[in-house]
Scaffold this active site. Structure first.
Site, PDB file in Angstrom:
ATOM      1  N   SER B 103       9.498  -2.452  10.608  1.00  0.00           N
ATOM      2  CA  SER B 103      10.792  -1.813  10.367  1.00  0.00           C
ATOM      3  C   SER B 103      11.864  -2.492  11.208  1.00  0.00           C
ATOM      4  CB  SER B 103      10.692  -0.314  10.658  1.00  0.00           C
ATOM      5  OG  SER B 103      11.866   0.322  10.260  1.00  0.00           O
ATOM      6  N   ILE B 129      12.439  -0.082   4.917  1.00  0.00           N
ATOM      7  CA  ILE B 129      13.890  -0.191   5.114  1.00  0.00           C
ATOM      8  C   ILE B 129      14.459   1.221   5.200  1.00  0.00           C
ATOM      9  CG2 ILE B 129      16.045  -1.127   4.213  1.00  0.00           C
ATOM     10  CD1 ILE B 129      14.444  -3.160   2.650  1.00  0.00           C
ATOM     11  N   ASP B 130      14.959   1.580   6.394  1.00  0.00           N
ATOM     12  CA  ASP B 130      15.568   2.905   6.582  1.00  0.00           C
ATOM     13  C   ASP B 130      17.039   2.798   6.197  1.00  0.00           C
ATOM     14  OD1 ASP B 130      13.727   3.115   9.660  1.00  0.00           O
ATOM     15  OD2 ASP B 130      13.184   3.904   7.682  1.00  0.00           O
ATOM     16  N   VAL B 131      17.473   3.632   5.277  1.00  0.00           N
ATOM     17  CA  VAL B 131      18.830   3.508   4.758  1.00  0.00           C
ATOM     18  C   VAL B 131      19.650   4.761   5.018  1.00  0.00           C
ATOM     19  CG1 VAL B 131      20.210   3.064   2.700  1.00  0.00           C
ATOM     20  CG2 VAL B 131      17.942   2.058   2.911  1.00  0.00           C
ATOM     21  N   ASN B 165      13.298   4.058   2.659  1.00  0.00           N
ATOM     22  CA  ASN B 165      13.257   5.362   3.294  1.00  0.00           C
ATOM     23  C   ASN B 165      14.690   5.868   3.459  1.00  0.00           C
ATOM     24  OD1 ASN B 165      12.512   7.583   4.721  1.00  0.00           O
ATOM     25  ND2 ASN B 165      11.706   6.485   6.480  1.00  0.00           N
TER      26      ASN B 165
END
Lengths: 204, 253, 386
Positions: B103, B129-131, B165
Site C-alpha cells: 500500500s 489503493i486507498d482512495v 479501497n
C-alpha cells in the site's frame, strides 16, 4: 509417507497441515537422504520457472527426483509451478524442465480473453475431467479449485491431459502419465476439494 | 468458468481485529485467529488481512501471526501491512500466503512493485489503493496521486491485482463507490477487487452485474450483524452464494 | 506425544446404582441401596420444586406479563444470553414464538466460538427477526487470564470464559436498567451439577483475582468482572434485576428441542454439551478427564438419567468410549497452544504439572457456603451443588 519436497518454493506448510489433519504421515525436506523414505512425492511451487528449476538443479534434487520418479516409479504430484516443471521447458525462462510429460509451458494469449480481467488467471474455476482417475474421486466439480497463474502447460499428447479448464482457451489444468501428476490449481487452498485430492493422492 | 470472488477483509490493529469507519477509530472485533478459523470453516473464496498500524508504528509484518493464520487456512490468503522489502514479501509467501499486498510502499517507492514481482511472481503482488475524495471536488486522490494513472502505473510495474479501497465508504455500509470502481476497471486489465461500503449481499450482486468477474471484498458486512452492529462472523453459504452470483447475472455456478 | 495421567477414568471404585456418578467425585456418598447423594437430593428436593414450577403455570404467566409490561415502549423487554448451544437457542425460540416476548439476544464472544455456534446464532436471529448485541472480550487479557489458570494447576480453567459471560450480561443489565435476564439454565439437563471440586464457583472474583495476581502478566483493564454478592444480592434486591429460568417452567426434552430447532431453523447440533466453544470442548473432553480424572459426561448423563431422557445402560456404554477424539486430539492440542501464544511443549508442561485445587488460592468459599445454606432454607436453591 508423503514426501513434501522443500526447495524454497511453494506452500509446504499448508500442504503439511493438510496431511496432519488427515492423519497421514508426511515429511518436509530438501534432503535427498530423508526423501528416500517417501512413498509419494509432492512438488509444490510458486514463482518463476527458471528460479525454481535452478534450485532443483543445484541442490541435486533434480537427479534424485528423476531417479525416484522415472526408475522407482514413485507417485509424484506437481502443483502450480511444480506442474509446469514437469514440462520440457517454458516460455517464461531458458532452462529445461524435468520433461517427464511432453509439452511446453506458454503464456496465456491475452487477445483470447474477451472480457476483463485478463492476467493472471486468478480465482475459482472448474476442471472438466478428460480421463477418469481415482485422484479426482469425490470431488465437487461445481465448486472447482483456486487458480493463480499466467502460464499454462501445453501438452503434446492428448493422453496426458487429465483435466481441462477454460480461460480464453481450453487448456490442461491437470495432467497425468502413469505415476506422474500435475495440477495447475492450488489444492492446498481449495478447501474440501483440495483435501480430497491430497487424500486420494496418498492412496495411489 | 472463472467466478467472481467474495472476500472478507479483516483489519488488524494492536494484534486484535478491528473494524473502522472511514479509516477512523476502530470497533474491537476480537481474536484474528478465531475469525480466520471460522471463515475457513465457512469455505470463503479468499481472505484479505490488512495490518493497519504496521506502517504507522514503523514496523514490519507480524510474521508469527501470519504463520499461525496460514496454518489455519485452506483458502487463499492475501496479507498486507508494513510490507516494504523483497525479503519481507518472500518470507510472507514462504509462510503459506498466496498474495502480498503493498500500500504505502507502492506509493513511496513504486519500483518495489517490480522488485517483488520479480522475486515472487506477478501473480502474488497486490497493490491496495486507498482512495479519498478531497474537499468537494469530484476528483479522487490517493494521498497526493490520482488513482487512475496510479493504477495503470502499478499494472505496468508488474502488479498482479489491484484492490481499490474507498476510504469515504469504509464502514459506512451504504453501498460501493461504483463510479470510482468503474473508472479504475476501465483503465486497467488486471484482476481487480473492490472494497468499502458493502451493506448487503445485494450490493455484491450489483457489483457482479456491473463488472462481471471481479473480487468483491467487505469488512463490516461479514463481521457485524444488525442495528447494534453486534460482532458476529457471517458469510453466505453455498446456496446463498449461488443466489448472489445469479442475481448478478452469473449463472454458471 | 501427549502423556496421559489417567489411563482409565472409569476405574476407582463405587458407582451409583441409579445414575453414573462415582467416587471420582470425592465427596460423593451412598445410601444403603447404593444410591448417591446427587440422586437423593434430586428426588427429595429438586424434583419437588421442579414439578411445582411446571404445574404452577399461573405464576410463570404472571412473570411473563410483568416482563411484557415493563418492556412497553422500550426497544426490548428482556435479554437472553445465547451461546448457540441447545439450551439458549431453544430458549430464544420459546421467548419469541411461545412467550411473545421481545428479547434482545445477547452474545459474549470470548474468542473461542466455533463456526457451528456462530452459524446457529445467525440462523435463529435471522429467522426470528431478533436484534443481537455482542460483547467481545479483550482477547489479549482473556488469553493472559486463561494462561494464568493453566499455570495455577487448578481444574476450573474455564472460569475466565464463564465469569466473563455472566459478568458481561449483569453489567449490561445494570447499565441499561434491563429488569429481566433470561437464561437457559434448566433442571432437565442440569439437575446434577458439577461437584465444586471439579468446577469451583466461576463467580468467585477473589479467587480469580488471586490467580491472576500470581500468574497473570497483564492488568485486567477491560475484562468484565462480577462478584457473587453483587449479582445475587445487589442486582436482584436493590436494582430489581431478575434472572428467570423459563426452561424450568416449560416441558423441556432435549432431543425434541434439538429436532425442532433443526427443522425450523437449520440449527446444527454439537457432539456434546458446551461444545459450541472450542476451548470448553478441549477442556471438558480432554484436559479435565485426562489431567484430573473428572469426566463431566458422568454429570450430564446422570442428569438425563434422572429426568428420563437416557437409560443408565446407555450412559455406561457411552462412558466406555474416551471423551475425546483420539485421532484429532493432537491437532486440538496444537491449536489451543498456538492460540494462547505458547508452544506445544509449554502446554504439555502445564498438563504434567502437579494438580492443585481451589483451596490453594484465596477464595470467598465461606460466603458461598453461607449463602447456599440461607437460600436452601428459603427454598430458593434446589439443585445440589457441592
Amino acid at each position: 509417507m508423503i514426501g513434501i519436497v522443500d526447495y524454497g518454493s511453494g506452500n509446504v506448510y499448508a500442504i503439511a497441515n493438510i496431511y496432519k489433519r488427515l492423519n497421514i504421515d508426511y515429511l518436509i525436506s530438501g534432503n535427498t537422504n530423508e526423501l528416500q523414505r517417501a512413498t509419494h512425492l509432492l512438488l509444490p511451487g510458486v514463482g518463476a520457472f527458471d528460479e525454481t528449476m535452478r534450485i532443483l538443479n543445484n541442490s541435486g534434487l533434480k537427479n534424485f527426483l528423476d531417479e525416484m520418479v522415472l526408475e522407482k516409479k514413485k507417485p509424484v504430484l506437481g502443483i502450480c509451478v511444480g506442474m509446469q516443471l514437469l514440462a520440457e521447458g517454458s516460455e517464461e525462462g531458458d532452462l529445461q524442465g524435468f520433461g517427464w510429460i511432453k509439452g511446453y509451458v506458454k503464456k496465456f494469449d491475452e487477445s483470447l480473453l474477451e472480457q476483463k480481467p485478463h492476467l493472471p488467471h486468478l480465482g475459482w474455476n472448474t476442471v472438466e475431467i478428460q480421463k477418469v482417475h481415482q485422484i479426482f474421486k469425490n470431488i465437487d466439480h461445481q465448486k472447482g479449485f483456486y487458480f493463480l497463474h499466467s502460464y499454462f502447460f501445453d501438452c503434446s499428447h492428448i493422453d496426458d491431459v487429465l483435466g481441462t479448464t477454460n480461460y480464453g482457451l481450453t487448456y490442461a489444468s491437470a495432467i497425468n502419465r502413469d505415476n506422474i501428476f500435475g495440477m495447475q490449481f492450488h489444492p492446498e487452498k481449495s478447501h474440501l476439494n483440495g483435501l480430497t485430492i491430497f487424500n486420494n493422492f496418498s492412496k495411489i | 468458468m472463472l467466478r467472481p470472488r467474495i472476500i472478507p477483509c479483516l483489519l488488524i490493529k494492536d494484534k486484535g481485529l478491528v473494524k473502522t469507519v472511514q479509516f477512523g477509530d476502530g470497533k474491537y472485533v476480537g481474536d484474528p485467529l478465531n475469525a480466520v478459523k471460522i471463515f475457513n470453516e465457512k469455505e470463503v473464496d479468499e481472505l484479505m488481512i490488512l495490518d493497519i498500524d504496521a506502517t504507522i508504528q514503523k514496523r514490519g509484518p507480524a510474521f508469527e501471526l501470519i504463520k499461525n493464520i496460514a496454518i489455519e487456512s485452506r483458502m487463499p490468503l492475501c496479507y498486507g501491512g508494513g510490507v516494504k522489502t523483497v525479503d519481507q514479501a518472500k518470507k510472507i509467501i514462504s509462510l503459506g500466503v498466496e498474495k502480498v499486498a503493498l500500500s504505502s510502499a507502492a506509493i513511496e517507492n513504486p519500483r518495489v512493485i517490480s522488485q517483488i514481482a520479480n522475486a515472487v511472481g506477478t501473480q502474488s503482488v497486490v497493490v491496495v489503493i486507498d482512495v479519498k475524495y478531497r474537499g468537494g471536488v469530484s476528483s479522487a486522490e490517493v494521498m497526493s496521486h490520482n488513482p487512475v494513472p496510479f493504477a495503470r502505473k502499478c499494472e505496468q510495474l508488474g502488479a498482479g491485482e489491484i484492490v481499490i479501497n474507498s476510504i469515504d465508504k469504509d464502514g459506512m455500509m451504504n453501498g460501493f463507490d461504483m463510479k470510482l470502481m468503474k473508472e479504475i476497471r476501465d483503465s486497467i486489465s488486471l484482476p481487480m477487487t473492490i472494497l468499502g461500503g458493502a451493506a448487503s449481499l445485494d450490493d455484491i450482486s450489483c457489483a457482479i452485474k456491473e463488472f462481471g468477474v471481479i473480487g468483491v471484498a467487505a469488512g463490516s458486512l461479514f463481521v457485524f450483524k444488525g442495528k447494534y452492529k453486534a460482532v458476529l462472523i457471517t458469510y453466505p453459504n453455498a446456496e446463498e452464494k449461488r443466489a448472489v452470483l445469479s442475481n448478478g447475472g452469473f449463472n454458471n455456478y | 506425544m501427549i502423556n496421559v495421567k489417567f489411563e482409565n477414568q472409569n476405574k476407582l471404585g463405587k458407582i451409583c446404582t441409579n445414575c453414573v456418578m462415582d467416587t471420582t467425585d470425592s465427596s460423593i456418598y451412598f445410601d444403603t441401596n447404593g444410591m448417591c447423594d446427587h440422586c437423593i437430593n434430586f428426588y427429595s428436593k429438586t424434583l419437588v420444586s421442579w414439578e411445582k414450577s411446571l404445574a404452577n403455570s399461573d405464576t410463570f404467566n404472571k412473570t411473563l406479563d410483568r416482563i411484557r409490561y415493563y418492556g412497553r415502549g422500550k426497544e426490548f423487554d428482556c435479554i437472553i444470553g445465547m451461546s448457540g448451544g441447545i439450551d439458549s437457542s431453544y430458549l430464544v425460540y420459546l421467548a419469541k414464538e411461545v412467550f411473545n416476548l421481545r428479547p434482545l439476544v445477547f452474545h459474549v464472544d470470548a474468542g473461542w466460538n466455533t463456526q457451528v455456534a456462530v452459524n446457529n446464532i445467525e440462523c435463529i436471529i435471522e429467522k426470528l427477526d431478533l436484534d443481537l448485541y455482542t460483547h467481545v472480550v479483550d482477547w489479549e487479557e482473556m488469553k493472559d487470564l486463561q494462561l494464568s489458570y493453566f499455570k495455577a494447576g487448578v481444574p476450573h480453567i474455564d472460569t475466565p470464559q464463564d465469569h466473563a459471560f455472566f459478568a458481561t450480561m449483569y453489567n449490561f443489565a445494570s447499565k441499561y436498567n434491563v429488569k429481566y435476564i433470561l437464561t437457559g439454565a434448566n433442571y432437565s439437563t442440569e439437575c446434577v451439577r458439577n461437584p465444586v471440586e471439579w468446577m469451583y464457583y466461576q463467580s468467585d472474583v477473589i479467587q480469580l483475582k488471586d490467580i491472576h495476581k500470581k500468574f497473570g502478566t497483564k492488568p485486567l483493564r477491560n475484562y468484565p468482572l462480577t462478584s457473587i454478592l453483587w449479582h445475587k444480592l445487589y442486582l436482584p434486591f436493590i436494582k430489581g434485576i431478575k434472572v428467570i429460568m423459563p426452561l424450568n417452567h416449560f416441558p423441556y426434552i432435549k432431543s425434541e428441542a434439538m429436532q425442532l430447532l433443526q427443522d425450523k431453523f437449520g440449527w446444527q447440533p454439537y457432539p456434546q454439551k458446551h461444545f459450541e466453544s472450542r476451548f470448553t470442548k478441549f477442556y471438558e473432553s480432554y484436559w479435565l478427564p485426562k489431567k484430573f480424572g473428572y469426566d463431566v459426561r458422568k454429570v450430564q448423563y446422570s442428569s438425563l438419567i434422572l429426568t428420563g431422557q437416557m437409560t443408565r445402560e446407555d450412559a455406561i456404554e457411552k462412558l466406555k468410549q474416551p471423551p475425546y477424539n483420539e485421532s484429532t486430539i493432537h491437532q486440538d492440542f496444537e491449536y489451543i497452544a498456538n492460540k494462547l501464544g505458547i508452544t506445544i511443549k509449554e502446554l504439555q508442561t502445564y498438563f504434567e504439572s502437579p494438580n492443585k485445587t481451589y483451596k490453594n488460592y484465596a477464595s470467598q468459599e465461606s460466603i458461598y457456603k453461607i449463602g447456599s445454606g440461607v437460600f436452601k432454607l428459603f427454598g430458593l436453591e434446589n439443585a445440589g451443588k457441592r
